[in-house]
Design an enzyme around this catalytic site. Structure first.
Site, PDB file in Angstrom:
ATOM      1  CD  GLU A 113      -4.034  -5.820   3.667  1.00  0.00           C
ATOM      2  OE1 GLU A 113      -2.813  -5.943   3.501  1.00  0.00           O
ATOM      3  OE2 GLU A 113      -4.546  -4.890   4.326  1.00  0.00           O
ATOM      4  CD  GLU A 153      -2.977  -1.137   2.239  1.00  0.00           C
ATOM      5  OE1 GLU A 153      -2.862  -0.297   3.150  1.00  0.00           O
ATOM      6  OE2 GLU A 153      -3.889  -1.979   2.197  1.00  0.00           O
TER       7      GLU A 153
END
Length: 715
Positions: free
Chosen positions: A265, A171
Site C-alpha cells: 500500500e 499497519e
C-alpha cells in the site's frame, strides 16, 4: 488500426540531435544471466466500506485489469477482511470483475484492519502527546482471530476467487482507527499461530508496517520457527517520498533470508489530482511533514523503480484504484480541488505511469541485471518474461529540463526490434513504433521532440523469434509401466510453448537436496532418499511413460504432510485419471513422516503418455508414485522397475550429456562435458562441429538437470 513503423537505431538519435552536435548517449547494459526476484504483478486496492460501495465497477475493472491499449494492466487486487462475516462479500464482485479481465495472471490477497467486535480489547494509544482510543487483540483471543481470517479465506475460495495470500494485520504500528500490535506480540503470534493461516491453501503475509519499519520484522526473520510461518513480507511506503534515501527501501536481513517482499500500500499524495504532471503545492500524508513541495506523476515511476531494483520487491499495490489521486480518476469527495468532469472514469497520469510497468512486466517475469543509474535522474530496470521469449527495459527520466539519449545493450537476447511506449506530459502510454536492434544494441531518445517538461517513462518490449527446444523424458527414454517413479525425476524441460515439464509458483529453490539445482522445483532430503517439497496448490510435474499393455493399473504414492488440507490429482495427456486424492496429515506440522497412500485404479491406453502429478492442496511432500499392473486373475503384479534418484543421478557423474539445438528446435549435436561452462567452450571453439558450419544462436541443454544456455556461434 495501428500502422507499423520501423525506426532505425541511428536515425532516431540523429533525428532529434540534428546538426547542432552529437551528444553522447548514456548506456544501459542488460545481463540476462543475472537473475533477481520474480515479479508477481502490480495491483490496486478496493475497500467498499470506505469507498461507499463504489470501489470497482465492471467498467473500471476492464480498464484497470485489461492489458491492451487504453488499460492499466493490473493483475493484483487487494481487499480488506471485513470484521463481520455478514460483510465478507462486500468486495466479491470487484474480485470477480478483476479476475475476468486479468485472466490467468490474476491474484487477490486480503488484509484485516480489525477483528470481530467480540475479539476487540479497548486500547489507548498515545501518539505525539495525544491519546487515541483504539483496539488490540488479547492473546487469549488469538486462536479465534486465526479462525476468523481462515473463515474469510474459505468464503472466498468457495465463491471461486480463492485468496493467493492473507495478511496478519494492516499497519499495526500506525493503528489510527484499527488494531494495534506491539513488535513482541507480532513475533509471538507469527511464531505460534500464523502457520495455521495456510489452511485454505493460501500464503501468509506478515503484518504490514505503515513505514517499512525493519524493527517490526527483525525478530521474525531471525527466528527460523517464526520465519517458516510467513511466505511474504508485506510493507507500506508511508514516511517516504521522492527525496527519501535508498536505505529506506533496502533490507539486508531480508536479502540474507531470501524473503519475498510485497509493497502492499502507498499513494504519493492525496490532496491533489492524479493528473498533475508537475505542480508545486502543499503535501503531506501520514508521517510526512506538511510542506510546500513539487508533486510529479513521475514520482510514481521512480518509486516503483526503487521498490523493484533497490528493495527487491516482487509486487507493488497502489492505494485505491479509483480516486482523484488514484489510477482511475474520480471527483474529490473532500471538495479541496475540482476535477473536470471529462477526466472522471478515465486513466490518470499516475495510472499511465504505473501501466508502463504493469502492462508489460507480467507476473512470472524475472528482474535481470541492468545498469541501474546510467546518469543523474535517469533510472533503468530490465526483466525477462516467464517464458523467456521477451525482454522488457523500463527507463525513467526524472529530469524535466533535458531529454535523455540512451543506448541499451542486450547481448544474447536474439531480439530484432523493440516496441516502444512512452508516458510523458503529452503522451499516455503512447505506442511509438518499433526500434531496430543491431548486434544486440539500440539507441533511442526518450520522448523525442518534446520541448516542455521532458521527464517521462519509456518501456521497451523486445520480442524475438519463438525458440523451441523439445522436452525429453528423464534419463532419455520413457518409463515403461508398470514402474515405481521417483517424483523428483520429472521430465527434462525444453524451451518454448508446450515444452514445460513442471510449474512451480516460486523460482527460488528451497529444498536441501543437492539435485537438479538449476531448476525451480524444491527437492528435499527425505522419504526413500529425496522428495519434492514446499508444494503449493496449482503446481505440477510431468513424466513420460510408455504403456505396453492397455488396462487397469493400481496407483500408490508415498507422501508426507503436516497439514490437513493437502491433496493431489493425476492426469494423463491433460485428462484426469483419478479423483482428487486427499493426503492425510501424517504428523502435525511435521513433513518428515512418510506413508504409502492408495490412489485407486487408473485406466491407461497403450502407447506413450504424459502423466501429470498436480498439487490440488498445498504443503505435501511427495516421494514416489507407483503404477502396478494386474494379471489375468485380477491380482496386482508386485514387481515393478524401480526408478530412483540414487540409481540414476544421485551419485553425480564426472560428466554429463549435452544436446545442441538450433532456434527451430532441431537437434544439431550430442556430446559429453564436465559442466555447462566446458560444454559452451567445446561448442564455441568448433571442436564438436567437425565439418559442420553454423552461424547465429544455438541452445545447449544438459540432460541431467535441464539447464539451457544460449550460445552465439560464428564459424
Amino acid at each position: 488500426m495501428r500502422i507499423k513503423k520501423i525506426i532505425k537505431g541511428a536515425a532516431i538519435a540523429l533525428g532529434v540531435l540534428g546538426v547542432a552536435g552529437i551528444v553522447s548517449a548514456s548506456t544501459v547494459n542488460v545481463d540476462l544471466d543475472e537473475e533477481h526476484q520474480v515479479i508477481r504483478g502490480f495491483g490496486g486496492m478496493v475497500h467498499n466500506t470506505w469507498q461507499g460501495n463504489a470501489g470497482l465497477s465492471e467498467t473500471d475493472a476492464k480498464i484497470a485489469f485489461g492489458t491492451g491499449d487504453g488499460t492499466i494492466g493490473l493483475s493484483v487486487l487487494r481487499i480488506p477482511v471485513n470484521e463481520s462475516s455478514n460483510n465478507f462479500g462486500k468486495e466479491l464482485d470487484a474480485a470477480k470483475y478483476a479476475k475476468k479481465y486479468a485472466g490467468n495472471d490474476f491474484l487477490v490477497y486480503a488484509t484485516p484492519w480489525k477483528p470481530p467486535q467480540n475479539l476487540q480489547t479497548p486500547y489507548t494509544l498515545n501518539r505525539w502527546g495525544t491519546n487515541y482510543q483504539t483496539t488490540k487483540v488479547s492473546e487469549s483471543n488469538w486462536q479465534a482471530y486465526v479462525d476468523h481470517l481462515n473463515s474469510f479465506a474459505a468464503y472466498m475460495k468457495k465463491q471461486g476467487v480463492p485468496l493467493y495470500a492473507i495478511s496478519i494485520q494492516n499497519e499495526p504500528d500506525w493503528c489510527d482507527s484499527w488494531t494495534c500490535w506491539s513488535t513482541d506480540e507480532l513475533y509471538k503470534f507469527t511464531k505460534n499461530y500464523a502457520g495455521q493461516l495456510r489452511k485454505n491453501g493460501n500464503k501468509v503475509i506478515s503484518a504490514e508496517s505503515f513505514s517499512y519499519d525493519k524493527n517490526l520484522y527483525n525478530q521474525i526473520l531471525n527466528d527460523a520457527g517464526a520465519l517458516k510461518n510467513i511466505d511474504i513480507l508485506g510493507a507500506h511506503f508511508y514516511a517516504s517520498e521522492a527525496n527519501t534515501g535508498d536505505n529506506f527501501f533496502q533490507y539486508s536481513l531480508a536479502d540474507q533470508k531470501n524473503v519475498e517482499r510485497w509493497m502492499t500500500e502507498h499513494y504519493t499524495e492525496s490532496d491533489g489530482s492524479a493528473n498533475y504532471w508537475r505542480k508545486v503545492m502543499r503535501t503531506g500524508d501520514q508521517a510526512n511533514v506538511n510542506k510546500l513541495d513539487t508533486v510529479r506523476a513521475m514520482d510514481v515511476g521512480y518509486e516503483i523503480y526503487r521498490a523493484l531494483v533497490v528493495g527487491n520487491f516482487s509486487q507493488y499495490t497502489w492505494w485505491y484504484i479509483r480516486r482523484c489521486y488514484g489510477l482511475i480518476m474520480e471527483k474529490d469527495f473532500s471538495n479541496k480541488i475540482q476535477i473536470p468532469s471529462n477526466e472522471i472514469g478515465k486513466i490518470s497520469k499516475r495510472g499511465y505511469v504505473l501501466s508502463q510497468y504493469a502492462r508489460f512486466v507480467r507476473p512470472g517475469a524475472i528482474r535481470v541485471g541492468a545498469t541501474a543509474k546510467p546518469e543523474d535522474d535517469l533510472y533503468a530496470s530490465a526483466y525477462k518474461s516467464a517464458g523467456g521469449d521477451s525482454v522488457i527495459v523500463v527507463l525513467v527520466n526524472r529530469d524535466y529540463g533535458h531529454n535523455k539519449t540512451v543506448t541499451v545493450n542486450v547481448p544474447g537476447a536474439n531480439i530484432e526490434t523493440f516496441h516502444m511506449y512512452t508516458t510523458s506530459e503529452a503522451k499516455n502510454a503512447q505506442y511509438e513504433g518499433e526500434v531496430e536492434v543491431k548486434n544486440g544494441s539500440v539507441t533511442i531518445t526518450m520522448d523525442a521532440g518534446n520541448t516542455s517538461n521532458k521527464d517521462c517513462i519509456v518501456t521497451l518490449v523486445g520480442v524475438g523469434p519463438q525458440i523451441k527446444v523439445p522436452r525429453e523424458p528423464f534419463g532419455g527414454t520413457a518409463v515403461e509401466l508398470p514402474a515405481k517413479i521417483e517424483v523428483e525425476n520429472f521430465d527434462v524441460p525444453g524451451v518454448g510453448s508446450g515444452n514445460k515439464t513442471y510449474y512451480d509458483t516460486e523460482s527460488e529453490k528451497k529444498g536441501d537436496a543437492d539435485y537438479r539445482n538449476d531448476l525451480g522445483v524444491d527437492i528435499v532430503m527425505g522419504g526413500s532418499g529425496m522428495a519434492v517439497g514446499y508444494t503449493n496448490e496449482g503446481e505440477w510435474l510431468e513424466y513420460t511413460v510408455n504403456v505396453a499393455t492397455a488396462g487397469k493399473y493400481k496407483l500408490t504414492l508415498n507422501a508426507a504432510s503436516g497439514s490437513t488440507t493437502s491433496s493431489v490429482q493425476f492426469l494423463a495427456d491433460g485428462n484426469p485419471i483419478t479423483d482428487v486424492i486427499a493426503i492425510p496429515q501424517t504428523a502435525e506440522n511435521d513433513w518428515g513422516v512418510y506413508q504409502e497412500i492408495e490412489g485407486g485404479d487408473v485406466e491407461l491406453e497403450a502407447g506413450t503418455h504424459i502423466i501429470r502429478l498436480a498439487i490440488t492442496g498445498s504443503y505435501v511432500n511427495l516421494d514416489w508414485f507407483m503404477l502396478q499392473a494386474y494379471d489375468a486373475e485380477g491380482s496386482v503384479v508386485k514387481e515393478v522397475m524401480a526408478i530412483s534418484g540414487k540409481d540414476l543421478h544421485l551419485d553425480a557423474p564426472t560428466s554429463a550429456t549435452y544436446d545442441v539445438f538450433d532456434l527451430s528446435g532441431k537437434k544439431m549435436a550430442t556430446f559429453t562435458a564436465r559442466n555447462m561452462t566446458e560444454a559452451i567452450q567445446l561448442w564455441k571453439n568448433g571442436s564438436i562441429m567437425g565439418s559442420m558450419k553454423t552461424t547465429g544462436i544455438n541452445l545447449i541443454r544438459c540432460r541431467t538437470n535441464g539447464r539451457v544456455a544460449k550460445v552465439h556461434t560464428n564459424y
